[in-house]
Write an enzyme that holds these catalytic residues in place. Structure first.
Site, PDB file in Angstrom:
ATOM      1  N   LYS A  34     -64.784 -11.088 -28.625  1.00  0.00           N
ATOM      2  CA  LYS A  34     -64.650 -12.300 -27.790  1.00  0.00           C
ATOM      3  C   LYS A  34     -64.120 -11.976 -26.385  1.00  0.00           C
ATOM      4  O   LYS A  34     -64.430 -12.673 -25.430  1.00  0.00           O
ATOM      5  CB  LYS A  34     -63.776 -13.342 -28.476  1.00  0.00           C
ATOM      6  CG  LYS A  34     -62.331 -12.928 -28.631  1.00  0.00           C
ATOM      7  CD  LYS A  34     -61.558 -13.949 -29.463  1.00  0.00           C
ATOM      8  CE  LYS A  34     -60.124 -13.529 -29.599  1.00  0.00           C
ATOM      9  NZ  LYS A  34     -59.469 -14.089 -30.781  1.00  0.00           N
ATOM     10  N   ARG A 129     -51.764 -22.017 -37.007  1.00  0.00           N
ATOM     11  CA  ARG A 129     -53.052 -22.238 -36.362  1.00  0.00           C
ATOM     12  C   ARG A 129     -54.045 -22.512 -37.491  1.00  0.00           C
ATOM     13  O   ARG A 129     -53.796 -23.391 -38.314  1.00  0.00           O
ATOM     14  CB  ARG A 129     -53.428 -21.048 -35.472  1.00  0.00           C
ATOM     15  CG  ARG A 129     -54.403 -21.461 -34.358  1.00  0.00           C
ATOM     16  CD  ARG A 129     -54.788 -20.317 -33.440  1.00  0.00           C
ATOM     17  NE  ARG A 129     -55.747 -19.412 -34.064  1.00  0.00           N
ATOM     18  CZ  ARG A 129     -56.374 -18.426 -33.418  1.00  0.00           C
ATOM     19  NH1 ARG A 129     -56.143 -18.214 -32.146  1.00  0.00           N
ATOM     20  NH2 ARG A 129     -57.232 -17.637 -34.037  1.00  0.00           N
TER      21      ARG A 129
HETATM   22  C1  LIG Z   1     -59.066 -13.119 -31.497  1.00  0.00           C
HETATM   23  C2  LIG Z   1     -58.984 -13.047 -32.971  1.00  0.00           C
HETATM   24  C3  LIG Z   1     -58.817 -11.815 -33.601  1.00  0.00           C
HETATM   25  C4  LIG Z   1     -58.644 -10.523 -32.836  1.00  0.00           C
HETATM   26  O1  LIG Z   1     -57.394 -10.498 -32.229  1.00  0.00           O
HETATM   27  P1  LIG Z   1     -56.876  -9.211 -31.418  1.00  0.00           P
HETATM   28  O2  LIG Z   1     -55.418  -9.428 -31.288  1.00  0.00           O
HETATM   29  O3  LIG Z   1     -57.600  -9.216 -30.130  1.00  0.00           O
HETATM   30  O4  LIG Z   1     -57.199  -8.025 -32.240  1.00  0.00           O
HETATM   31  C5  LIG Z   1     -58.791 -11.796 -34.992  1.00  0.00           C
HETATM   32  N1  LIG Z   1     -58.922 -12.921 -35.699  1.00  0.00           N
HETATM   33  C6  LIG Z   1     -59.095 -14.116 -35.141  1.00  0.00           C
HETATM   34  C7  LIG Z   1     -59.247 -15.323 -36.001  1.00  0.00           C
HETATM   35  C8  LIG Z   1     -59.124 -14.226 -33.756  1.00  0.00           C
HETATM   36  O5  LIG Z   1     -59.273 -15.435 -33.181  1.00  0.00           O
END
Ligand SMILES: *Cc1c(COP(=O)(O)O)cnc(C)c1O
Length: 358
Positions: A34, A129
């Site tokens: 992302k 969340r």
């Molecule tokens: C963004 C996200 C991740 C990855 O997080 P990082 O800290 O960038 O590794 C994993 N799981 C979910 C649900 C996310 O939204």
């Protein structure tokens, strides 16, 4: 045009390092794209480095990767919106979910499209969340197992996002026990028991007992080389994968103090000249670069040369060039924070340039 240089070799290196490290502990990786808007060139580098699963939070990014022919299994890591369910079924192999009603709709749509869609149920472990409350999990699992068109592939949890809860042995063992209970209760094996994101890095490195956790979802660790509790660099990983290059469009000597009465800046924020430190007698050599808040967040830029960032408007970054001998057209480079990379990748005004040392 300003541009961002992206070091694919470093991305491949980080991916391989993490894969080898976690494989030894029986942990698979979902690489999360992302940060880079599901960029297919980056997704391919990650896939080539040995990762079979790529996740992104936006269905449009998933579609982009699918249409670019990325061979990985694609996972939507954000709760699907009801309005995008047909696309989720068409383009994503798996999605993370925390609403039974939505999973039922995914099931209906999957039957319609003659597909089998993987479900990972998110469980609330304290960060508040996404996630089902643990005490309501079992009846939901029971109903999902009976649905056609969808397949329960696992459970997941996400910490250090909203409340900022730190993954540790206590909450991870608790999550592991939840997985164990589900497996025993329903006589199933969960393919993915997904313990979290890059904030789990220190825990996974140091914990003597990772329980049943067999998956992590990693974006920041792969793409920034950081663990995300304190955003500190992981020594074994490469950082500074993204370099922003802006260009000087004006450079001249300007007074250190504004002329006239001043109020807030263009964004309604206090003027930086309210601080006495920045004001003074005499002049400084000041330059404007062709990047602005539309493209970056200036607090997340770290100049590589010895210059000082004074601030940014929508379209200009304003710097004090210190003792450097710069001229119009010269390029100025910056390392970037996660947020700045996110914004630069999103900006249509920043060209993306890939390079690879091999
Ligand atoms: C963004 C996200 C991740 C990855 O997080 P990082 O800290 O960038 O590794 C994993 N799981 C979910 C649900 C996310 O939204």
């Amino acid at each position: 045009m300003a541009y961002i240089e992206i070091d694919l070799e470093k991305i491949r290196y980080n991916t391989k390092f993490l894969k080898n490290l976690l494989e030894k502990k029986g942990i698979s990786i979902f690489a999360i794209t992302k940060l880079v808007l599901g960029d297919p060139v980056i997704a391919k580098a990650i896939f080539d480095a040995g990762i079979e699963y790529i996740g992104d939070s936006r269905i449009d990014n998933i579609i982009k990767m699918r249409e670019a022919g990325i061979k990985a299994k694609l996972i939507l890591i954000r709760n699907p919106s009801v309005s995008e369910i047909p696309q989720v079924i068409k383009y994503a192999d798996i999605s993370l979910n925390s609403e039974l009603q939505v999973v039922k709709m995914l099931s209906e749509e999957a039957k319609r499209q003659n597909k089998l869609h993987g479900i990972i149920l998110m469980v609330e472990m304290g960060d508040l969340r996404e996630g089902i409350m643990p005490n309501t999990l079992e009846p939901i699992v029971k109903q999902i197992i009976d649905l056609k068109g969808v397949e329960l592939l696992g459970i997941g949890t996400n910490l250090k996002c909203f409340a900022g809860v730190i993954p540790d042995d206590t909450n991870m063992i608790e999550f592991s026990t939840i997985a164990e209970n589900i497996q025993n209760q329903f006589g199933i094996k969960l393919k993915f028991i997904s313990g979290g994101n890059s904030a789990n890095y220190n825990w996974v490195r140091s914990s003597k007992n990772i329980g049943l956790i067999n998956n992590l979802r990693l974006g920041t660790a792969i793409l920034m080389g950081l663990e995300s509790i304190k955003d500190s660099p992981v020594i074994e990983l490469e950082q500074n994968i993204f370099t922003l290059v802006g260009e000087i469009v004006q450079i001249n000597k300007k007074p250190k103090t504004p002329k006239g009465k001043f109020t807030t800046n263009a964004f309604g924020e206090p003027s930086i000249f309210k601080s006495k430190k920045i004001r003074g007698r005499g002049f400084r050599t000041q330059a404007l670069l062709n990047i602005g808040r539309q493209d970056i967040i200036e607090s997340g830029l770290v100049p590589i040369a010895n210059i000082e960032i004074l601030g940014a408007s929508s379209d200009y970054l304003i710097i004090d060039v210190k003792n450097n001998k710069f001229k119009v057209g010269d390029k100025i480079k910056f390392n970037m924070s996660y947020e700045s990379v996110l914004r630069a990748m999103t900006s249509p005004f920043i060209e993306k340039i890939f390079f690879s040392r091999i």
